[in-house]
Motif scaffolding. Structure first.
Motif, PDB file in Angstrom:
ATOM      1  N   ASP A   8       3.345  11.881  -4.137  1.00 24.85           N
ATOM      2  CA  ASP A   8       3.785  11.263  -2.846  1.00 24.85           C
ATOM      3  C   ASP A   8       4.190  12.228  -2.098  1.00 24.85           C
ATOM      4  O   ASP A   8       4.922  12.332  -1.479  1.00 24.85           O
ATOM      5  CB  ASP A   8       5.362   9.921  -2.801  1.00 24.85           C
ATOM      6  CG  ASP A   8       4.952   9.025  -2.141  1.00 24.85           C
ATOM      7  OD1 ASP A   8       3.917   8.709  -1.002  1.00 24.85           O
ATOM      8  OD2 ASP A   8       6.199   8.237  -1.718  1.00 24.85           O
TER       9      ASP A   8
ATOM     10  N   PRO B 257       0.027   5.570  -2.753  1.00 31.81           N
ATOM     11  CA  PRO B 257      -0.595   5.953  -1.219  1.00 31.81           C
ATOM     12  C   PRO B 257      -2.080   6.461  -1.945  1.00 31.81           C
ATOM     13  O   PRO B 257      -2.903   7.540  -1.052  1.00 31.81           O
ATOM     14  CB  PRO B 257       0.615   7.072  -0.879  1.00 31.81           C
ATOM     15  CG  PRO B 257       1.634   7.651  -2.842  1.00 31.81           C
ATOM     16  CD  PRO B 257       1.752   5.963  -3.082  1.00 31.81           C
TER      17      PRO B 257
ATOM     18  N   GLN C 225       3.784  10.448   1.690  1.00 31.06           N
ATOM     19  CA  GLN C 225       4.363   9.926   2.594  1.00 31.06           C
ATOM     20  C   GLN C 225       5.341  10.972   3.013  1.00 31.06           C
ATOM     21  O   GLN C 225       5.916  10.779   4.602  1.00 31.06           O
ATOM     22  CB  GLN C 225       4.391   8.119   1.863  1.00 31.06           C
ATOM     23  CG  GLN C 225       2.982   8.182   1.974  1.00 31.06           C
ATOM     24  CD  GLN C 225       3.189   6.940   1.168  1.00 31.06           C
ATOM     25  OE1 GLN C 225       2.971   5.679   2.362  1.00 31.06           O
ATOM     26  NE2 GLN C 225       3.812   6.254   0.035  1.00 31.06           N
TER      27      GLN C 225
ATOM     28  N   HIS D 246       1.308   2.775   7.350  1.00 28.68           N
ATOM     29  CA  HIS D 246       2.663   3.557   8.470  1.00 28.68           C
ATOM     30  C   HIS D 246       3.171   2.558  10.211  1.00 28.68           C
ATOM     31  O   HIS D 246       3.752   2.737  10.264  1.00 28.68           O
ATOM     32  CB  HIS D 246       2.758   4.785   8.662  1.00 28.68           C
ATOM     33  CG  HIS D 246       3.060   5.678   6.770  1.00 28.68           C
ATOM     34  ND1 HIS D 246       2.930   7.180   7.481  1.00 28.68           N
ATOM     35  CD2 HIS D 246       2.715   4.935   5.741  1.00 28.68           C
ATOM     36  CE1 HIS D 246       3.286   7.307   5.620  1.00 28.68           C
ATOM     37  NE2 HIS D 246       3.215   5.975   5.608  1.00 28.68           N
TER      38      HIS D 246
ATOM     39  N   ARG E 193       0.753  -1.127   0.170  1.00 27.04           N
ATOM     40  CA  ARG E 193       0.344   0.249  -0.416  1.00 27.04           C
ATOM     41  C   ARG E 193       0.888   1.359  -0.352  1.00 27.04           C
ATOM     42  O   ARG E 193       0.773   2.454  -0.667  1.00 27.04           O
ATOM     43  CB  ARG E 193      -0.902  -0.300   0.581  1.00 27.04           C
ATOM     44  CG  ARG E 193      -2.289  -1.097   1.722  1.00 27.04           C
ATOM     45  CD  ARG E 193      -2.765  -1.262   2.273  1.00 27.04           C
ATOM     46  NE  ARG E 193      -3.831  -2.437   2.217  1.00 27.04           N
ATOM     47  CZ  ARG E 193      -4.250  -2.914   3.053  1.00 27.04           C
ATOM     48  NH1 ARG E 193      -4.144  -2.969   4.515  1.00 27.04           N
ATOM     49  NH2 ARG E 193      -5.672  -3.913   2.433  1.00 27.04           N
ATOM     50  N   ILE E 194       2.030   1.267   0.619  1.00 22.54           N
ATOM     51  CA  ILE E 194       3.047   2.474   0.859  1.00 22.54           C
ATOM     52  C   ILE E 194       3.924   3.119  -0.916  1.00 22.54           C
ATOM     53  O   ILE E 194       4.094   3.570  -0.955  1.00 22.54           O
ATOM     54  CB  ILE E 194       3.967   1.963   2.041  1.00 22.54           C
ATOM     55  CG1 ILE E 194       3.337   2.217   2.931  1.00 22.54           C
ATOM     56  CG2 ILE E 194       5.751   2.999   1.292  1.00 22.54           C
ATOM     57  CD1 ILE E 194       5.094   1.864   4.034  1.00 22.54           C
TER      58      ILE E 194
ATOM     59  N   ILE F 199      -3.246   3.974   4.917  1.00 21.01           N
ATOM     60  CA  ILE F 199      -1.949   4.547   4.640  1.00 21.01           C
ATOM     61  C   ILE F 199      -0.601   4.576   5.954  1.00 21.01           C
ATOM     62  O   ILE F 199      -0.421   3.953   5.978  1.00 21.01           O
ATOM     63  CB  ILE F 199      -1.710   5.593   3.578  1.00 21.01           C
ATOM     64  CG1 ILE F 199      -2.531   5.419   2.144  1.00 21.01           C
ATOM     65  CG2 ILE F 199      -0.611   5.796   3.587  1.00 21.01           C
ATOM     66  CD1 ILE F 199      -1.297   3.589   1.517  1.00 21.01           C
TER      67      ILE F 199
ATOM     68  N   SER G 290      10.355   3.945  -1.002  1.00 21.15           N
ATOM     69  CA  SER G 290       9.535   3.640   0.255  1.00 21.15           C
ATOM     70  C   SER G 290      10.202   2.600   0.603  1.00 21.15           C
ATOM     71  O   SER G 290      10.133   2.212   2.036  1.00 21.15           O
ATOM     72  CB  SER G 290       8.331   1.857  -0.623  1.00 21.15           C
ATOM     73  OG  SER G 290       9.202   0.884  -2.289  1.00 21.15           O
TER      74      SER G 290
END
Length: 257
Positions: A242, A160, A244, A172, A156-157, A168, A198
């Motif tokens: 992204d 995102p 994240q 984590h 899934r990372i 998400i 990632s």
């Protein structure tokens, strides 16, 4: 496994690709049946048969009707589909190399569907058990199942923007409580793929989980600084969509003051 698939496909000359692991089997008539279906459905770019598991135990998998949205949450194809080379070519780097313990095939199918320049996956089905999947008690798949929550998180990372933000963030959180097996696997991925965003993100989350515990690997002596370094690297490597790494950087900067 992903590296091996990508290397084989890069060397292949055919416009049709059929991955088959060395311990699995296909019935001889699959190719004839599959190409006949493709000829009758010339808009299709993938043909796949139902699965029969054999070996340590047996089971059957009758593949469901395809839904691109369902694919994000449930793997709808096994690894040995016959598909057009264009599906692989439109996915940057081919099969993803950074999922933990497996799911590289599932991650690839998701990426192929989302690469809309090629129109996504358009499957046709052989409704017979022509793919024979060997089951071993100590197989890669069984190792995957023992750490499935981390495998799902690592998948899934990669995507995102395809999942709810809450899912998400939950992914984590898995790396804030890693097992020794996960620690070893992420270290292995870091040694092989330090250029992958990632992988840097997962390494950063693991370092963050150790907080202000002292260690000798950083100039200031704290794991949080290691985490910030990894998030910074990930932000440089990641696609601009992204969010994240930047999110993780902001959170840890708040903690560091």
């Amino acid at each position: 496994l992903a590296d091996a698939r990508n290397a084989g496909i890069r060397s292949a000359r055919s416009q049709w690709i059929l991955p088959l692991d060395s311990d699995d089997l296909l019935l001889p008539q699959f190719l004839e049946t599959g190409f006949a279906l493709l000829a009758a459905n010339n808009n299709s770019n993938l043909v796949i048969a139902d699965l029969k598991g054999f070996g340590a135990w047996e089971y059957s998998w009758r593949l469901p009707d395809y839904d691109p949205l369902d694919l994000r949450y449930s793997n709808m194809f096994h690894c040995s589909a016959l598909y057009h080379r264009s599906l692989w070519e439109q996915v940057p780097d081919g099969y993803p190399t950074t999922t933990l313990f497996g799911y590289e095939d599932w991650a690839f199918w998701i990426a192929a569907e989302e690469a809309n320049g090629g129109g996504g996956i358009r499957p046709v089905y052989v409704k017979e058990e022509m793919f024979l999947y060997r089951i071993r008690e100590n197989s890669m798949h069984q190792s995957l199942l023992s750490s499935q929550e981390y495998s799902l998180a690592s998948l899934r990372i990669l995507y995102p923007n395809l999942y709810p933000v809450e899912l998400i963030i939950s992914s984590h959180d898995k790396f804030l409580a890693p097992t020794d097996t996960v620690l070893a696997r992420v270290e292995e991925k870091m040694s092989k793929y330090p250029h992958k965003a990632s992988v840097q993100l997962m390494a950063g989350l693991i370092s963050e989980s150790k907080g202000r515990s002292p260690h000798d690997g950083h100039a200031t002596g704290y794991y949080w600084e290691d985490a910030l370094d990894a998030y910074t690297t990930a932000s440089h490597l990641a696609h601009y969509t992204d969010w994240q790494p930047r999110w993780c950087m902001a959170l840890i900067q708040q903690r560091l003051g």
